[in-house]
Write a protein that holds these residues in place. Structure first.
Motif, PDB file in Angstrom:
ATOM      1  N   THR A 228       0.680  -1.413   0.020  1.00  0.00           N
ATOM      2  CA  THR A 228      -0.085   0.021  -0.024  1.00  0.00           C
ATOM      3  C   THR A 228       0.801   1.427   0.035  1.00  0.00           C
ATOM      4  O   THR A 228       0.195   2.383   0.207  1.00  0.00           O
ATOM      5  CB  THR A 228      -0.813   0.194   1.257  1.00  0.00           C
ATOM      6  OG1 THR A 228      -0.188  -0.069   2.472  1.00  0.00           O
ATOM      7  CG2 THR A 228      -1.865  -1.033   1.124  1.00  0.00           C
ATOM      8  N   ASP A 229       2.120   1.152  -0.166  1.00  0.00           N
ATOM      9  CA  ASP A 229       3.059   2.306  -0.529  1.00  0.00           C
ATOM     10  C   ASP A 229       2.686   3.238  -1.501  1.00  0.00           C
ATOM     11  O   ASP A 229       3.197   2.697  -2.639  1.00  0.00           O
ATOM     12  CB  ASP A 229       4.516   2.057  -0.308  1.00  0.00           C
ATOM     13  CG  ASP A 229       5.342   3.221  -0.259  1.00  0.00           C
ATOM     14  OD1 ASP A 229       6.419   2.957   0.383  1.00  0.00           O
ATOM     15  OD2 ASP A 229       5.169   4.090  -0.958  1.00  0.00           O
ATOM     16  N   ILE A 230       1.826   4.240  -1.427  1.00  0.00           N
ATOM     17  CA  ILE A 230       1.257   4.721  -2.767  1.00  0.00           C
ATOM     18  C   ILE A 230       2.555   5.701  -3.407  1.00  0.00           C
ATOM     19  O   ILE A 230       2.447   5.593  -4.840  1.00  0.00           O
ATOM     20  CB  ILE A 230       0.197   6.059  -2.114  1.00  0.00           C
ATOM     21  CG1 ILE A 230      -0.574   6.524  -3.364  1.00  0.00           C
ATOM     22  CG2 ILE A 230       1.018   7.159  -1.577  1.00  0.00           C
ATOM     23  CD1 ILE A 230      -1.498   5.192  -3.873  1.00  0.00           C
ATOM     24  N   GLU A 231       3.547   6.100  -2.709  1.00  0.00           N
ATOM     25  CA  GLU A 231       4.634   6.692  -3.451  1.00  0.00           C
ATOM     26  C   GLU A 231       5.593   5.677  -4.336  1.00  0.00           C
ATOM     27  O   GLU A 231       5.668   5.845  -5.678  1.00  0.00           O
ATOM     28  CB  GLU A 231       5.552   7.223  -2.322  1.00  0.00           C
ATOM     29  CG  GLU A 231       6.915   8.153  -3.218  1.00  0.00           C
ATOM     30  CD  GLU A 231       7.891   8.528  -2.414  1.00  0.00           C
ATOM     31  OE1 GLU A 231       8.774   8.922  -2.584  1.00  0.00           O
ATOM     32  OE2 GLU A 231       7.731   8.121  -1.004  1.00  0.00           O
ATOM     33  N   SER A 232       5.642   4.546  -3.708  1.00  0.00           N
ATOM     34  CA  SER A 232       6.277   3.659  -4.597  1.00  0.00           C
ATOM     35  C   SER A 232       5.363   2.904  -5.837  1.00  0.00           C
ATOM     36  O   SER A 232       5.876   2.850  -6.879  1.00  0.00           O
ATOM     37  CB  SER A 232       6.780   2.359  -3.781  1.00  0.00           C
ATOM     38  OG  SER A 232       7.753   2.696  -2.849  1.00  0.00           O
ATOM     39  N   ARG A 233       4.148   3.017  -5.499  1.00  0.00           N
ATOM     40  CA  ARG A 233       2.963   2.626  -6.693  1.00  0.00           C
ATOM     41  C   ARG A 233       3.102   3.607  -7.701  1.00  0.00           C
ATOM     42  O   ARG A 233       3.232   3.362  -8.956  1.00  0.00           O
ATOM     43  CB  ARG A 233       1.716   2.686  -5.979  1.00  0.00           C
ATOM     44  CG  ARG A 233       1.542   1.205  -5.087  1.00  0.00           C
ATOM     45  CD  ARG A 233       1.495  -0.023  -5.851  1.00  0.00           C
ATOM     46  NE  ARG A 233       1.186  -1.062  -5.035  1.00  0.00           N
ATOM     47  CZ  ARG A 233       1.249  -2.429  -5.413  1.00  0.00           C
ATOM     48  NH1 ARG A 233       1.436  -2.620  -6.676  1.00  0.00           N
ATOM     49  NH2 ARG A 233       0.859  -3.625  -4.518  1.00  0.00           N
ATOM     50  N   GLU A 234       3.168   4.701  -7.382  1.00  0.00           N
ATOM     51  CA  GLU A 234       3.191   6.039  -8.469  1.00  0.00           C
ATOM     52  C   GLU A 234       4.591   5.859  -9.086  1.00  0.00           C
ATOM     53  O   GLU A 234       4.663   6.197 -10.219  1.00  0.00           O
ATOM     54  CB  GLU A 234       3.026   7.329  -7.646  1.00  0.00           C
ATOM     55  CG  GLU A 234       2.854   8.549  -8.584  1.00  0.00           C
ATOM     56  CD  GLU A 234       2.745   9.785  -7.892  1.00  0.00           C
ATOM     57  OE1 GLU A 234       2.761  10.740  -8.671  1.00  0.00           O
ATOM     58  OE2 GLU A 234       2.123   9.674  -6.973  1.00  0.00           O
TER      59      GLU A 234
END
Length: 393
Positions: A228-234
């Motif tokens: 759920t790490d949104i920064e890494s997903r982006e």
């Protein structure tokens, strides 16, 4: 790249506003049943409603989408009088959307357009919203289609296949199962590595590719293990797109020549086929691109100062192997369902790919067979004959 890119958490909720600027009235949403059942279309559809844009949903896309799927989708588009195509999903959905947009206005069949520059009439507007960080199809000039009659995956390449609008929303990737995060992430890494080492690479394509490699090396483990790490997903979405931009200029290499064959013959998902094959093709290519592999090792965070070039280059391959191992990706293709009984077809279809001709190391049919055999058995041994000479096959 003519594609407009909009990126940010929640950006897909602005789809209607952004698509409305394209001056279209009815959109065909092309996706798969998994995306639809996960409710990933909800915010997109609401945004279309908000600006009074009509839409239809075509959710019959499968992994390694076939020409039949494109034909049916094109018929739905015509029956519903849609004037734009919106692909939502992984590379299969976006590739299908591109092909439907092409066939809505071009004569004949999608299989007629295999190769480079065969499309004559610009397609309907194409909008792409990836839900995986893998193919980068939202930013490429290609689409891949499976001919079920021949079990062959063919490429269609044209400047007309760049999407008009790409929307990168990491929120849509949060629900991805770990195994898909892994396989699509390694797919993006494969694109970047093959683009960086391609015979037709140039300083611009290599700049995009090496930046993608750096971002994937840093952020794929976080996306995989944290989820759920949104920064890494982006960052992974951006990296996949950059890798797509890179290979649109340089083409790819033997990994894709073989993986497309495995996908067409055994219906193996593209990302996992690339991930499993990558270390074996890198070992084959090593004598031809050691300097580039040293760059890749550094981009992946390896400390190679003071190492001979060949040793430093080998660190890139070892890092890819460790990445696969850490994410439970098979270190052989036997576990993916490949059979060596069809070797003649596998070699013939792989050699048919234009990617073989831009692979950094000269490749003959016997080389393709040897790579497949080594990948099947998981043979990753490298023997040193001399300090600056390697035998990999």
């Amino acid at each position: 790249m003519p594609t407009r890119v909009e990126c940010g958490n929640g950006m897909s909720k602005k789809t209607g506003e952004l698509v409305n600027e394209l001056d279209v009235s009815r959109v065909l949403i092309v996706t798969d049943k998994g995306v639809r059942s996960a409710n990933l279309l909800e915010g997109i559809v609401k945004s279309l409603h908000a600006v009074n844009l009509e839409y239809e949903i075509y959710d019959e896309v499968e992994p390694n989408p076939s020409a039949d799927t494109i034909r049916r989708g094109t018929e739905v588009l015509r029956q519903r009088n849609c004037d734009a195509v919106l692909g939502v999903g992984g590379g299969s959905s976006i590739d299908t959307a591109k092909a439907i947009a092409v066939m809505a206005v071009n004569p004949g069949d999608i299989l007629d357009y295999e190769g480079v520059g065969m499309i004559r009439i610009p397609p309907l507007p194409i909008i792409a919203i990836p839900t995986t960080a893998g193919t980068g199809s939202e930013a490429t000039n290609s689409t891949v289609v499976t001919n079920k009659e021949t079990s062959f995956k063919l490429g269609v390449l044209s400047s007309y296949l760049f999407s008009d609008l790409a929307i990168l929303d990491p929120a849509l990737t949060i629900q991805l199962p770990q195994e898909i995060t892994a396989s699509t992430g390694m797919d993006a890494l494969t694109h970047a590595i093959e683009s960086y080492t391609s015979k037709t690479a140039n300083p611009v394509s290599q700049g995009y590719a090496i930046q993608a490699i750096k971002m994937i090396g840093e952020h794929l483990p976080k996306a995989y293990f944290r989820g759920t790490d949104i920064e890494s997903r982006e960052k992974m979405l951006v990296a996949a797109m950059l890798a797509g931009v890179a290979f649109s200029q340089s083409r790819l290499g033997n990994v894709h020549a073989i993986s497309h064959t495995l996908g067409g013959t055994f219906d193996i998902p593209h990302g996992i086929a690339n991930a499993a094959l990558l270390p074996f093709v890198m070992k084959f290519n090593l004598p031809a691109c050691a300097a580039q592999y040293k760059d890749i090792a550094i981009a992946l965070g390896r400390e190679v100062n003071g190492l001979p070039e060949m040793e430093a280059a080998k660190e890139a391959i070892e890092t890819v192997i460790r990445m696969n191992e850490s994410m439970n990706i098979p270190l052989n293709i036997k576990d993916l369902g490949v059979s060596l009984q069809l070797m003649e077809k596998l070699v013939e279809d792989s050699m048919r790919s234009g990617n073989v001709h831009v692979n950094p190391r000269l490749t003959r049919p016997a080389d393709i067979q040897a790579i497949i055999e080594k990948a099947y058995h998981g043979d990753l041994e490298v023997s040193y004959n001399e300090p600056n000479k390697m035998s990999v096959l």
